[in-house]
Motif scaffolding. Structure first.
Motif, PDB file in Angstrom:
ATOM      1  N   TYR A   1       0.895  -1.221   0.025  1.00 29.62           N
ATOM      2  CA  TYR A   1       0.114  -0.172   0.055  1.00 29.62           C
ATOM      3  C   TYR A   1       0.832   1.315  -0.143  1.00 29.62           C
ATOM      4  CZ  TYR A   1       1.354   0.187   4.797  1.00 29.62           C
ATOM      5  OH  TYR A   1       2.084  -0.107   6.257  1.00 29.62           O
TER       6      TYR A   1
ATOM      7  N   ARG B   1       0.440   5.690   1.227  1.00 26.44           N
ATOM      8  CA  ARG B   1      -0.275   6.743   1.729  1.00 26.44           C
ATOM      9  C   ARG B   1       0.188   7.965   1.048  1.00 26.44           C
ATOM     10  NH1 ARG B   1      -0.046  10.656   5.746  1.00 26.44           N
ATOM     11  NH2 ARG B   1       1.973   9.935   6.238  1.00 26.44           N
TER      12      ARG B   1
ATOM     13  N   HIS C   1      -5.289   9.587   2.814  1.00 25.96           N
ATOM     14  CA  HIS C   1      -5.917   8.302   2.169  1.00 25.96           C
ATOM     15  C   HIS C   1      -4.729   7.324   2.003  1.00 25.96           C
ATOM     16  CE1 HIS C   1      -8.501  11.683   0.567  1.00 25.96           C
ATOM     17  NE2 HIS C   1      -9.442  10.609   0.818  1.00 25.96           N
TER      18      HIS C   1
ATOM     19  N   TYR D   1      -3.438   3.881  -0.645  1.00 28.88           N
ATOM     20  CA  TYR D   1      -3.944   3.519  -1.949  1.00 28.88           C
ATOM     21  C   TYR D   1      -3.353   2.131  -1.912  1.00 28.88           C
ATOM     22  CZ  TYR D   1      -4.875   8.049  -3.292  1.00 28.88           C
ATOM     23  OH  TYR D   1      -5.402   9.398  -3.497  1.00 28.88           O
TER      24      TYR D   1
ATOM     25  N   VAL E   1      -9.809   4.441  -8.324  1.00 30.23           N
ATOM     26  CA  VAL E   1      -9.355   5.893  -8.984  1.00 30.23           C
ATOM     27  C   VAL E   1      -9.345   5.899 -10.284  1.00 30.23           C
ATOM     28  CG1 VAL E   1      -7.190   7.026  -8.928  1.00 30.23           C
ATOM     29  CG2 VAL E   1      -7.763   6.171  -6.797  1.00 30.23           C
TER      30      VAL E   1
ATOM     31  N   GLU F   1      -4.283  11.231 -10.453  1.00 27.95           N
ATOM     32  CA  GLU F   1      -4.174  10.728  -9.075  1.00 27.95           C
ATOM     33  C   GLU F   1      -3.706   9.322  -9.130  1.00 27.95           C
ATOM     34  OE1 GLU F   1      -8.227  10.419  -7.151  1.00 27.95           O
ATOM     35  OE2 GLU F   1      -7.223   9.596  -5.379  1.00 27.95           O
ATOM     36  N   LYS F   2      -4.124   8.610 -10.280  1.00 30.81           N
ATOM     37  CA  LYS F   2      -3.595   7.220 -10.369  1.00 30.81           C
ATOM     38  C   LYS F   2      -2.070   7.443 -10.474  1.00 30.81           C
ATOM     39  CE  LYS F   2      -4.464   2.964 -13.309  1.00 30.81           C
ATOM     40  NZ  LYS F   2      -5.438   2.222 -13.982  1.00 30.81           N
TER      41      LYS F   2
ATOM     42  N   ALA G   1      -0.755   7.832  -7.095  1.00 31.10           N
ATOM     43  CA  ALA G   1      -0.874   6.720  -6.181  1.00 31.10           C
ATOM     44  C   ALA G   1       0.131   5.609  -6.665  1.00 31.10           C
ATOM     45  CB  ALA G   1      -2.273   6.237  -6.483  1.00 31.10           C
TER      46      ALA G   1
ATOM     47  N   ARG H   1      -8.650   3.873  -3.816  1.00 32.39           N
ATOM     48  CA  ARG H   1      -8.265   4.921  -2.677  1.00 32.39           C
ATOM     49  C   ARG H   1      -9.390   4.363  -1.395  1.00 32.39           C
ATOM     50  NH1 ARG H   1     -10.015   9.231  -5.162  1.00 32.39           N
ATOM     51  NH2 ARG H   1     -11.989   8.968  -4.302  1.00 32.39           N
TER      52      ARG H   1
END
Lengths: 221, 221
Positions: free
Chosen positions: A53, A55, A59, A61, A115, A120-121, A124, A155
């Motif tokens: 993951y 962060r 949030h 991801y 997402v 944003e992708k 992330a 997310r």
């Protein structure tokens, strides 16, 4: 010092003196962890899968192959529980009953969403890559269009998260203190060994400074 | 070499070449792990809690305070998923996409039942105590009647368990091999530091040989 818990169901009931709802505590545990255990329920049967993951702020991801069952389930907006546990030591008491572990854990409840925004992708995926090894994203070839399509990013907001922490020596009953039994803590640390180059690594390419400096990862002092 | 998977829902779908249903593989991962992540679902919401465990043959044992929510839920015979993950290394590829982790994990599905037989409960508490540190049970004061009453022990059969294992170097795409980027594995190991005596430990009591020899715990070679 605790802020109020975020919800009824997000409140630690068992040994509440070990609980914290402080964002700084929660974030530091998440940032130190490498693997999350993510739970989803399908018709009452829970499934718990280890996932890496990243962060960004408030949030978390996750990512997975777009074709995977788990990614498709998560993308449908189902409730999840994401748990990260750092094991700091074995607590060895004089009585079997008071044996314990020193640990720091975070439990985050919520609903993951897929997402879809391109930028944003990308951020992330950067956070996911850099979570384990800061600066790695800048060293590697970024995902191409086909790889991005094959990867689902999800997310999870940190709205309902709690931390639980145990530290310190065993706490035996007074009447057990005279026993002829060693008591104390066996500390545990997750450490790195020297990097092992890939067999097909070209000659003359050396690990980055970040990689070589990345030595001790987990463990409270 | 794989035996057939135990059930449809217990079959690994994603990257099935990493899956194993061999009892020896499953048991060795469970025996090396220290913490299980146990999932239960309450009205569709999964909860994933870190727990220690012990194994006797084809059964895992969990325990908790009899008054705890989780122990009470588990004792009602609800479906659980118990997952143990050993993180062996970070797999650093030349492309972000092929980054991975070397790991060994076990996912066990089933229904936990409350152990009511006194002798089985004793053997389970011994297995739980000795799981982290073999021989510890023989050194400590066993639980008295009140402590036994305060402790619920649960049994989970290993009927529907699967292992998943990734080992080895990164596997980059051929066209990425010329890149000026270090690739390889950063091995991770969970290690012990020297034991820390409890502040109230009587003078002259030393750690047992088992404790002093307990050095390297996790990590594939």
């Amino acid at each position: 010092m605790n802020t109020p818990p975020p919800s009824e169901r997000g409140t630690v009931r068992r040994l509440p003196q070990r609980a914290s709802y402080e964002e700084a505590v929660i974030h530091s545990i998440l940032d130190e962890g490498l693997v999350a255990h993510v739970g989803v329920a399908v018709e009452g049967q829970p499934y718990v899968i280890p996932m890496i993951y990243g962060r960004i702020g408030r949030h978390l991801y996750l990512h997975g192959a777009s074709v995977s069952r788990l990614a498709r389930q998560l993308a449908q907006g189902v409730p999840v529980c994401l748990t990260v546990t750092l094991l700091d030591g074995l607590v060895l008491a004089r009585s079997a009953f008071h044996h314990s572990a020193n640990y720091r854990s975070v439990v985050a409840l919520g609903t993951a969403v897929l997402v879809t925004d391109d930028e944003e992708k990308t951020r992330a995926l950067e956070a996911l890559t850099d979570h384990a090894l800061r600066g790695r994203w800048a060293e590697v070839r970024p995902p191409n269009a086909q790889e991005r399509k094959a990867t689902s990013v999800l997310r999870l907001p940190l709205d309902e998260a709690s931390a639980k922490v145990r530290t310190g020596p065993p706490r035996d009953d007074d009447e057990d203190l005279p026993l002829e039994c060693w008591a104390g803590v066996l500390p545990l640390r997750l450490l790195t060994l020297p990097p092992e180059p890939a067999p097909d690594l070209r000659e003359g390419i050396h690990p980055s400074a970040a990689l070589l400096e990345y030595r001790v990862r987990q463990g409270s002092s």
